[in-house]
Scaffold this active site. Structure first.
Site, mmCIF file in Angstrom:
data_model
loop_
_atom_site.group_PDB
_atom_site.id
_atom_site.type_symbol
_atom_site.label_atom_id
_atom_site.label_comp_id
_atom_site.label_asym_id
_atom_site.label_seq_id
_atom_site.Cartn_x
_atom_site.Cartn_y
_atom_site.Cartn_z
ATOM 1 N NE ARG A 56 -2.670 2.313 3.045
ATOM 2 C CZ ARG A 56 -2.962 1.847 4.708
ATOM 3 N NH1 ARG A 56 -3.343 0.461 4.939
ATOM 4 N NH2 ARG A 56 -2.022 2.171 5.331
ATOM 5 C CE1 TYR A 109 -13.343 11.487 -16.195
ATOM 6 C CE2 TYR A 109 -13.097 11.957 -14.025
ATOM 7 C CZ TYR A 109 -13.659 11.378 -14.985
ATOM 8 O OH TYR A 109 -13.527 9.732 -14.886
ATOM 9 C CG ASP A 180 -6.689 16.408 -15.853
ATOM 10 O OD1 ASP A 180 -6.025 15.519 -16.577
ATOM 11 O OD2 ASP A 180 -7.639 15.827 -15.379
ATOM 12 C CE LYS A 205 -9.718 8.013 -19.411
ATOM 13 N NZ LYS A 205 -11.061 9.404 -18.755
HETATM 14 C C1 LIG Z 1 -11.217 9.574 -17.064
HETATM 15 C C2 LIG Z 1 -9.871 11.112 -16.278
HETATM 16 C C3 LIG Z 1 -9.855 10.764 -15.297
HETATM 17 C C4 LIG Z 1 -9.698 9.792 -13.343
HETATM 18 O O1 LIG Z 1 -9.475 9.726 -14.460
HETATM 19 P P1 LIG Z 1 -10.199 7.173 -13.756
HETATM 20 O O2 LIG Z 1 -8.631 6.500 -13.780
HETATM 21 O O3 LIG Z 1 -10.778 6.909 -14.491
HETATM 22 O O4 LIG Z 1 -10.209 7.427 -12.521
HETATM 23 C C5 LIG Z 1 -10.094 12.547 -15.046
HETATM 24 N N1 LIG Z 1 -9.502 13.356 -15.274
HETATM 25 C C6 LIG Z 1 -9.663 12.803 -17.045
HETATM 26 C C7 LIG Z 1 -9.867 13.835 -17.826
HETATM 27 C C8 LIG Z 1 -10.451 11.867 -17.347
HETATM 28 O O5 LIG Z 1 -10.248 11.947 -18.860
#
Ligand SMILES: *Cc1c(COP(=O)(O)O)cnc(C)c1O
Length: 389
Positions: A56, A109, A180, A205
């Site tokens: 963890r 997001y 982000d 992604k």
């Molecule tokens: C998908 C996404 C997230 C969140 O990520 P997860 O892996 O689904 O928790 C955050 N920011 C953006 C721009 C995203 O597309």
């Protein structure tokens, strides 16, 4: 693309147990690490950030991918998480206290905003500014604002922010900035080199890239990452599993080749849509008049995710158009090899979307690796099937 990045993506992340020259890193699938003496266990527990005690906290397979992500973003350190939302949660829980205010800039997001709404019950307030104008952002700051949360290009409409100006503003006011960077990946944008304090990623992604894992990361200075480790990561427990870290490591090896293909395919598809009579507008950072100049200055490439507005505002037409597509699969998420389609419109939220600066007939495409010609043919046949605009 920076040749250094190609090396980092292909490298093995400096994992020490590269037994017999194994080309892929080992998956250290263990929950705990036995210690030679009890005193060494106590020392490890005292500084879990620097010792392998329990997965963890630290795990060598996860550490290898963290070194790669830190190097790609030109950060000192990275912390991986079980998802992008676990990374975002750790940033908000780790950096904000009761009485603090958080300002989101741009479309961000959705679940990040939902989390901020939950934080109201802990005494943390937030606002969102959709304008990219630094003066409008400055006017939304309060004496208790601690954090500027940026996304550029932003979710759904892919509008750009003037990141250097916002960083200057944050520094003047003593605020931390978080950005982000999921859309661009570190290959096409490195916010830390522009003065942003922390970068968050959904590695689900493009970084993973194959629609087969869920992961997240935060990258920044060693000091901030260590603070997040103790104040949020270790306690919230959003740990990336060694196997998923290994999959992410594998995804990174082909990231440069995939991103070049996503970029070219998406631009070809976006240019086709831009002149189509059944399309009102295309939201792609290089094609939208409001975003073109900032995109040219701040991005060294564009990814495969963009949106467009159908000329018809009719919800049935939107559904019929999406359902007629054959190569764009209908689903959430993005950044995998396969093309995907979705819309933020659910049939009843049209006014709410307009109020948030999004047209209700918005269609979001994640352009995959199938090849632009095939995808353009697919879009053309779907338009042909839904009648007049
Ligand atoms: C998908 C996404 C997230 C969140 O990520 P997860 O892996 O689904 O928790 C955050 N920011 C953006 C721009 C995203 O597309």
């Amino acid at each position: 693309m920076d040749p250094q990045d190609l090396q980092i993506c292909l490298g093995h992340g400096g994992i020490e147990d590269n037994a017999d020259g194994a080309m892929a890193p080992p998956i250290v699938q263990t929950s705990l690490f036995a210690q030679p003496t009890f005193r060494q266990l106590l020392a490890g527990l005292d500084r879990e950030h620097a010792h392998r005690v329990y997965t963890r906290g630290r795990n060598p397979t996860v550490e290898a991918v963290e070194r790669k992500l830190a190097a790609l973003e030109r950060g000192e350190a990275a912390q991986c998480f079980a998802s992008g939302m676990a990374a975002i949660s750790a940033v908000l829980f780790g950096l904000l206290r009761q009485g603090d205010h958080l300002l989101f800039v741009n479309h961000v997001y959705g679940p990040a905003l939902e989390l901020a709404q939950r934080l109201e019950s802990f005494g943390v307030d937030h606002d969102q500014v959709l304008s990219a104008d630094p003066e409008t952002v400055a006017a939304a700051l309060r004496p208790e604002t601690r954090l500027l949360y940026l996304e550029s290009p932003g979710t759904m409409a892919f509008h750009m922010l003037d990141v250097p100006s916002l960083v200057d503003l944050a520094r003047e006011r003593g605020l931390l900035t978080v950005m982000d960077n999921t859309w661009s990946t570190p290959l096409f944008q490195k916010p830390l080199t522009r003065g942003v304090d922390l970068v968050v990623h959904s590695c689900t992604k493009y970084l993973g890239g194959h629609s087969d894992l869920v992961a997240g990361a935060v990258v920044g200075s060693a000091g901030l990452i260590e603070r997040l480790f103790y104040d949020a990561f270790l306690l919230l427990g959003g740990t990336l599993s060694p196997f998923d870290a290994w999959l992410l490591h594998r995804g990174l090896r082909t990231l440069p080749a995939r991103m070049a293909q996503h970029r070219d395919n998406a631009l070809a598809v976006a240019r086709f849509l831009q002149v189509h009579p059944k399309v009102r507008r295309v939201f792609h950072p290089l094609l939208h008049p409001d975003d073109r100049a900032l995109a040219a200055d701040q991005l060294s490439g564009t990814s495969g995710l963009f949106s467009f507005e159908l000329a018809s505002d009719d919800f049935d037409t939107l559904c019929a158009f999406i359902d007629r597509l054959r190569f764009f699969r209908i689903g959430v998420s993005w950044g995998g090899a396969e093309s995907l389609v979705i819309s933020p419109h659910n049939g009843t939220n049209g006014e709410a979307l307009r109020a948030a600066g999004l047209p209700p007939s918005l269609v979001r495409l994640s352009v995959g690796l199938e090849g632009a010609a095939l995808l353009i043919d697919d879009l053309e046949q779907a338009f042909a099937g839904v009648g007049a605009p």
